[in-house]
Every structure is written in structure tokens, then in C-alpha cells.
Design a protein around this motif. Structure first.
Motif, short mmCIF file in Angstrom:
data_model
loop_
_atom_site.label_atom_id
_atom_site.label_comp_id
_atom_site.label_asym_id
_atom_site.label_seq_id
_atom_site.Cartn_x
_atom_site.Cartn_y
_atom_site.Cartn_z
N TRP A 214 0.86 -1.07 -0.02
CA TRP A 214 0.01 0.15 0.09
C TRP A 214 0.95 1.22 0.07
O TRP A 214 0.76 2.24 -0.78
CB TRP A 214 -0.95 -0.15 1.30
N ASN A 215 1.96 1.24 0.63
CA ASN A 215 2.84 2.34 1.05
C ASN A 215 3.70 2.55 -0.31
O ASN A 215 3.87 3.93 -0.82
CB ASN A 215 3.88 2.29 2.05
N ARG A 216 3.93 1.62 -0.88
CA ARG A 216 4.60 1.65 -2.29
C ARG A 216 3.88 2.22 -3.34
O ARG A 216 4.03 3.19 -4.19
CB ARG A 216 5.19 0.35 -2.78
N GLU A 217 2.35 1.75 -3.43
CA GLU A 217 1.56 2.26 -4.57
C GLU A 217 1.19 3.92 -4.18
O GLU A 217 1.21 4.54 -4.94
CB GLU A 217 0.25 1.56 -4.51
N LYS A 218 0.95 4.28 -2.92
CA LYS A 218 0.83 5.56 -2.65
C LYS A 218 2.07 6.28 -2.89
O LYS A 218 1.79 7.45 -3.55
CB LYS A 218 0.59 5.72 -1.09
N SER A 219 3.02 6.00 -2.66
CA SER A 219 4.46 6.50 -3.13
C SER A 219 4.56 6.80 -4.68
O SER A 219 4.92 7.75 -5.08
CB SER A 219 5.68 5.92 -2.75
N LEU A 220 4.42 5.66 -5.41
CA LEU A 220 4.23 5.90 -6.83
C LEU A 220 3.18 6.72 -7.28
O LEU A 220 3.40 7.45 -8.16
CB LEU A 220 3.94 4.38 -7.51
N MET A 221 1.90 6.72 -6.56
CA MET A 221 0.85 7.48 -7.15
C MET A 221 1.21 8.99 -7.02
O MET A 221 1.02 9.91 -7.83
CB MET A 221 -0.40 7.25 -6.25
N PRO A 228 6.43 13.60 -11.90
CA PRO A 228 6.72 12.48 -13.05
C PRO A 228 8.26 12.29 -13.57
O PRO A 228 8.30 11.46 -14.02
CB PRO A 228 5.68 12.79 -14.17
N ASP A 229 8.96 13.31 -13.44
CA ASP A 229 10.18 13.38 -13.79
C ASP A 229 11.12 12.34 -12.89
O ASP A 229 12.01 11.82 -13.15
CB ASP A 229 10.84 14.66 -13.67
N LEU A 230 10.41 12.34 -11.74
CA LEU A 230 10.95 11.35 -10.61
C LEU A 230 10.94 9.81 -11.16
O LEU A 230 11.90 8.82 -10.60
CB LEU A 230 10.96 11.55 -9.32
N ILE A 231 9.70 9.61 -11.63
CA ILE A 231 9.42 8.36 -12.24
C ILE A 231 10.20 8.04 -13.29
O ILE A 231 10.88 6.84 -13.21
CB ILE A 231 8.07 8.12 -12.61
N ILE A 232 10.61 8.82 -13.97
CA ILE A 232 11.49 8.60 -15.18
C ILE A 232 12.87 8.27 -14.50
O ILE A 232 13.55 7.43 -14.90
CB ILE A 232 11.69 9.80 -16.21
N LYS A 233 13.47 9.06 -13.55
CA LYS A 233 14.65 8.88 -13.07
C LYS A 233 14.75 7.59 -12.53
O LYS A 233 15.94 6.89 -12.43
CB LYS A 233 14.79 9.95 -12.22
N ALA A 234 13.79 7.37 -11.69
CA ALA A 234 13.82 5.93 -11.02
C ALA A 234 13.80 4.84 -11.85
O ALA A 234 14.46 3.87 -11.90
CB ALA A 234 12.67 5.81 -10.25
N ARG A 235 13.32 5.10 -13.00
CA ARG A 235 13.29 3.89 -14.08
C ARG A 235 14.47 3.86 -14.84
O ARG A 235 15.05 2.73 -14.92
CB ARG A 235 12.22 4.17 -15.26
N ASN A 236 15.05 5.05 -15.09
CA ASN A 236 16.38 4.93 -15.64
C ASN A 236 17.61 4.18 -14.73
O ASN A 236 18.56 3.83 -15.38
CB ASN A 236 16.88 6.20 -16.13
N ASN A 237 17.45 4.44 -13.40
CA ASN A 237 18.27 3.89 -12.59
C ASN A 237 17.92 2.44 -12.27
O ASN A 237 18.80 2.04 -11.36
CB ASN A 237 18.39 4.84 -11.31
N THR A 241 10.23 -1.94 -10.17
CA THR A 241 10.05 -3.24 -10.36
C THR A 241 8.74 -3.60 -11.36
O THR A 241 8.27 -2.68 -11.81
CB THR A 241 9.49 -4.07 -9.15
N GLU A 242 8.87 -4.93 -11.60
CA GLU A 242 7.66 -5.01 -12.74
C GLU A 242 6.18 -4.44 -12.18
O GLU A 242 5.41 -4.10 -12.68
CB GLU A 242 7.61 -6.50 -13.11
N ASP A 243 6.07 -4.94 -10.96
CA ASP A 243 4.78 -4.48 -10.13
C ASP A 243 4.62 -3.15 -10.34
O ASP A 243 3.60 -2.72 -10.49
CB ASP A 243 4.91 -4.96 -8.75
N ASP A 244 5.85 -2.40 -10.08
CA ASP A 244 5.77 -0.87 -10.25
C ASP A 244 5.30 -0.23 -11.64
O ASP A 244 4.41 0.50 -11.59
CB ASP A 244 7.10 -0.28 -9.78
N GLU A 245 5.86 -0.93 -12.33
CA GLU A 245 5.54 -0.69 -13.76
C GLU A 245 4.18 -0.91 -14.17
O GLU A 245 3.47 0.03 -14.75
CB GLU A 245 6.40 -1.39 -14.73
N LEU A 246 3.48 -1.87 -13.71
CA LEU A 246 2.16 -2.36 -13.84
C LEU A 246 1.39 -1.36 -13.27
O LEU A 246 0.01 -0.92 -13.75
CB LEU A 246 1.98 -3.74 -13.48
#
Length: 259
Positions: A214-221, A228-237, A241-246
């Protein structure tokens, strides 16, 4: 850690030695703070540290001489104390943006000299001769570098060993490597029911696996919505995870459905 601040207003830094975890760390000698007024290192009777800019323009410019004299004196003290290769950081709107990665790197050093500019800036020759790093805390203009220096000090000192009451706090904060550089949403505390708004049940059931998910999904949300730039940075680094991307794909689909 030893931090030396070059400033025309040393009194601004008195309070940080007495407040919160940073103040407690100061009293426990986890770090040392020294302030230096460049007026004390001038070679003129009026202790003047500024003059008109060449080429015209508004405002005044801090002189290279007074600042370099101050840095030289501090470095001599460092040498006598066994400190070497101390970075000289100018707080500047044209500097590299300060972030958690820089705070972590600086917290692992023996200290730094922080230069707080005033007026319209400092003579470029001082920058060329003495400054090793220029740092900005954001895309806005302050009256001087003091507030930026305070922000840097707070961010760095709290990362020193045994400064926080619980070192796990550092690992769970926004921007930490353990959070993949993502943001944290706001937490909850007692009471469970505040004016008909109830704490999510998942946080009350004691299932730590569900709580982490739940905490991970809230963090992603919240990161997806606000940075959204931090999402791209996290992906590039490679931090997602696959669950995160889903889950991010679901957020994108829901976002498209509402636009």
C-alpha cells in the motif's frame, strides 16, 4: 564535520545551533559551525566589501579580495586542524541544483566552506580562483545565500551518523535510495476517526506485506501526479519493479480516462 560559513550576517546562523535534531547534534559535538564575516578580512579602513559592477548595471558586487582573504584564513585553520581538501561552495542561483544525492555525498565528507553571496553577486574572479562548487536550492532568487546555506546544513547534518533518533527514518524518507528516489505521501496518526475521515483499514490490520504494498503504491501515485520526472529517473536507474511498472500503467490509463 566542520562547516565554515562566510556571511555578512553571521547572526542568522545562531538559531540552527539550538533547534531540533540539528541543534541537538551540535550540542553533542556531531558537527562544528564557524561563521566568518568578510568585513573582518578587508584591506580598507571602512571595511567595505562591495563596489559598483564594471560595465554598469544596478546594485553592487562583493569584492574578490575580501572573500579570498576570508577563504585563505579558513583554509589555514583547516590545515592546522588536519583538515584537507575542503570544498568551497558558493550558494548561487546559477549553481547545480541541490538534491538528496548531493546531501548524502556531502554528509560523508569532513566538511565544507559555504559562501553566502549578497547584493548582485560576487566577483567572478573569486569564483574562478577559490570556488570548487556552485549550488542552488531552486529556481528562485533570495536576498542572499544565508537561507540556502541553512537549508543545506539541515539536509546534511541530519544525515550524519547517530543524529536522528532512528536511523531507519533516513531510509524511509522521500528521495532516499531505499525509496528509489520517489516521494512519500502524508502519513496518519491517532485518532483513527478524525471528523469522519478514517485511517485506511490496510494500515490497521497488522499485515506488514499489505502495508508495504500500500505504501509503495501511494508513493508511486503521488510521485506520478506531482513529480513525474522522478518516475523517469527511478526507471532509468533501475529502481522500478515489474509490479511498479504495472501500477504506473494503471495510473496512466486512469489519468487518460479522466482527461
Amino acid at each position: 564535520m566542520r562547516l565554515d560559513i562566510i556571511t555578512l550576517f553571521p547572526e542568522i546562523f545562531n538559531f540552527i545551533k539550538n533547534i531540533g535534531v540539528v541543534g541537538r547534534a551540535y550540542k553533542n559535538k556531531k558537527w562544528e559551525l564557524n561563521t566568518w564575516n568578510p568585513r573582518d578580512f578587508t584591506n580598507n579602513k571602512t571595511r567595505r566589501v562591495d563596489d559598483n559592477p564594471y560595465g554598469g548595471g544596478p546594485g553592487m558586487v562583493m569584492s574578490a579580495e575580501s572573500l579570498e582573504n576570508t577563504v585563505s584564513f579558513i583554509k589555514h585553520e583547516h590545515m592546522l586542524s588536519g583538515f584537507n581538501d575542503i570544498p568551497v561552495i558558493l550558494l548561487s542561483p546559477i549553481g547545480d541544483v541541490f538534491d538528496q544525492d548531493r546531501a548524502i555525498r556531502l554528509s560523508k565528507t569532513s566538511g565544507a566552506i559555504l559562501v553566502c553571496g549578497r547584493y548582485e553577486g560576487v566577483d567572478k574572479r573569486f569564483v574562478n580562483r577559490c570556488v570548487t562548487h556552485e549550488i542552488s536550492i531552486g529556481d528562485f532568487i533570495l536576498s542572499g545565500g544565508e537561507i540556502a546555506a541553512l537549508a543545506l546544513i539541515d539536509a546534511v547534518v541530519r544525515l550524519l551518523p547517530n543524529v536522528l533518533g532512528n536511523d531507519r527514518s533516513k531510509a524511509c524518507e522521500s528521495f532516499s535510495i531505499y525509496k528509489s528516489g520517489l516521494l512519500d505521501d502524508h502519513p496518519y496518526t491517532k485518532p483513527r476517526n478524525f471528523k469522519e475521515e478514517i485511517v485506511p483499514e490496510v494500515l490497521l490490520n497488522g499485515n506488514h506485506s499489505d502495508i508495504r504494498k500500500w505504501n509503495r503504491e501511494k508513493s508511486l501515485m503521488i510521485t506520478f501526479m506531482r513529480r513525474p520526472d522522478l518516475i523517469i529517473k527511478a526507471r532509468n536507474n533501475g529502481f522500478l519493479t515489474e509490479d511498479d511498472e504495472l501500477f504506473i500503467s494503471l495510473l496512466k490509463n486512469n489519468s487518460n480516462d479522466t482527461t
